[in-house]
Design a protein around this motif. Sequence first.
Motif, mmCIF file in Angstrom:
data_model
loop_
_atom_site.group_PDB
_atom_site.id
_atom_site.type_symbol
_atom_site.label_atom_id
_atom_site.label_comp_id
_atom_site.label_asym_id
_atom_site.label_seq_id
_atom_site.Cartn_x
_atom_site.Cartn_y
_atom_site.Cartn_z
ATOM 1 N N THR A 193 -1.753 1.422 -4.590
ATOM 2 C CA THR A 193 -1.333 0.066 -4.032
ATOM 3 C C THR A 193 -0.815 -0.947 -5.124
ATOM 4 O O THR A 193 -1.570 -1.080 -6.182
ATOM 5 C CB THR A 193 -2.807 -0.450 -3.543
ATOM 6 N N LYS A 194 0.247 -1.415 -5.082
ATOM 7 C CA LYS A 194 0.808 -2.398 -5.781
ATOM 8 C C LYS A 194 0.273 -3.905 -5.477
ATOM 9 O O LYS A 194 0.643 -4.204 -4.071
ATOM 10 C CB LYS A 194 2.256 -2.633 -5.823
ATOM 11 N N ILE A 195 -0.242 -4.518 -6.383
ATOM 12 C CA ILE A 195 -0.651 -6.128 -5.774
ATOM 13 C C ILE A 195 0.190 -7.112 -6.763
ATOM 14 O O ILE A 195 -0.011 -7.200 -8.083
ATOM 15 C CB ILE A 195 -2.198 -6.227 -6.200
ATOM 16 N N GLU A 196 0.976 -7.925 -6.450
ATOM 17 C CA GLU A 196 1.725 -8.925 -6.988
ATOM 18 C C GLU A 196 0.723 -10.235 -6.797
ATOM 19 O O GLU A 196 0.322 -10.652 -5.853
ATOM 20 C CB GLU A 196 3.032 -9.311 -6.472
ATOM 21 N N GLU A 244 0.789 -1.214 0.015
ATOM 22 C CA GLU A 244 0.092 0.142 0.059
ATOM 23 C C GLU A 244 0.843 1.202 0.037
ATOM 24 O O GLU A 244 2.129 1.146 0.665
ATOM 25 C CB GLU A 244 -1.026 0.023 1.136
ATOM 26 N N ASN A 245 0.346 2.421 -0.577
ATOM 27 C CA ASN A 245 1.109 3.694 -0.774
ATOM 28 C C ASN A 245 2.635 3.462 -1.138
ATOM 29 O O ASN A 245 3.266 4.044 -0.607
ATOM 30 C CB ASN A 245 1.355 4.177 0.588
ATOM 31 N N CYS A 246 2.444 2.827 -2.349
ATOM 32 C CA CYS A 246 4.050 2.292 -2.927
ATOM 33 C C CYS A 246 4.363 3.378 -3.873
ATOM 34 O O CYS A 246 5.661 3.304 -4.213
ATOM 35 C CB CYS A 246 3.853 0.931 -3.625
ATOM 36 N N GLY A 247 3.497 4.493 -4.224
ATOM 37 C CA GLY A 247 3.905 5.590 -5.105
ATOM 38 C C GLY A 247 4.313 5.186 -6.391
ATOM 39 O O GLY A 247 3.913 4.085 -6.902
ATOM 40 N N THR A 248 4.211 5.928 -7.294
ATOM 41 C CA THR A 248 4.541 5.722 -8.798
ATOM 42 C C THR A 248 5.844 4.990 -9.299
ATOM 43 O O THR A 248 5.738 4.319 -10.352
ATOM 44 C CB THR A 248 4.181 7.022 -9.708
ATOM 45 N N VAL A 256 -3.494 -0.383 -7.983
ATOM 46 C CA VAL A 256 -5.061 -0.046 -7.696
ATOM 47 C C VAL A 256 -5.054 1.327 -7.210
ATOM 48 O O VAL A 256 -4.121 1.759 -6.340
ATOM 49 C CB VAL A 256 -5.658 -0.838 -6.704
ATOM 50 N N ILE A 257 -5.547 2.438 -7.977
ATOM 51 C CA ILE A 257 -5.462 3.808 -7.653
ATOM 52 C C ILE A 257 -6.669 3.963 -6.649
ATOM 53 O O ILE A 257 -7.838 4.063 -7.184
ATOM 54 C CB ILE A 257 -5.208 4.544 -8.842
ATOM 55 N N ASN A 258 -6.308 5.021 -5.552
ATOM 56 C CA ASN A 258 -7.331 5.386 -4.859
ATOM 57 C C ASN A 258 -8.552 4.368 -4.501
ATOM 58 O O ASN A 258 -9.854 4.587 -4.262
ATOM 59 C CB ASN A 258 -8.065 6.438 -5.260
#
Length: 179
Positions: A136-139, A108-112, A154-156
């Motif tokens: 949020t990055k999801i692997e 979460e909150n990983c940035g761009t 996932v954005i927002n």
Amino acid sequence: MKQNKSNAAMIAVICMVIIAAFTVAAVMFAKGRSTDDGEEFIGPLPDNLVGIWELPGDSHVLQSPRTADMTEDEALADENDFGVTMTYGTYSTNRIGSIDNPTYKLEENCGTKAMDEQGMQSDGIMEEFNDNASVTKIEIYNEDGSSLCDTVFVINDEYLVYFGTGNYVFCAVKLDAVG
């Protein structure tokens, strides 16, 4: 005799410390770990991310691959027919296929920067969203977590950005439950 009792007590203390260390490690692994960039954990998806994600009616390609075997319109048509399913028991996309019982790793909150590392050009993609958007990055891994199968963002908590058909980048929204 006193020496044997001291040795036995010392061995018991060492065993207790080892057991405690393994217990802490197991709990940390089960819950995930914290990183400098954001919160990261492995496990089931949060309920707000579980579901079927589809392209909205006014969707468009966010980013094209450097070389493509199909046009943007063809890729968009394929994605409109398929979408992304992200549940506890299945992950499926048109590009990847279906993965049964996937393991999810969230940051979460990983940035761009994480998007750029995956080959997405975040500066162009993020123009679609507000300046302080949460990423949020999801692997997605196979069932035993040994093989990385896909990565989505996932954005927002409401937009799913992912590589789809032909390695075009798309933005999907979660379908609302009907009932």
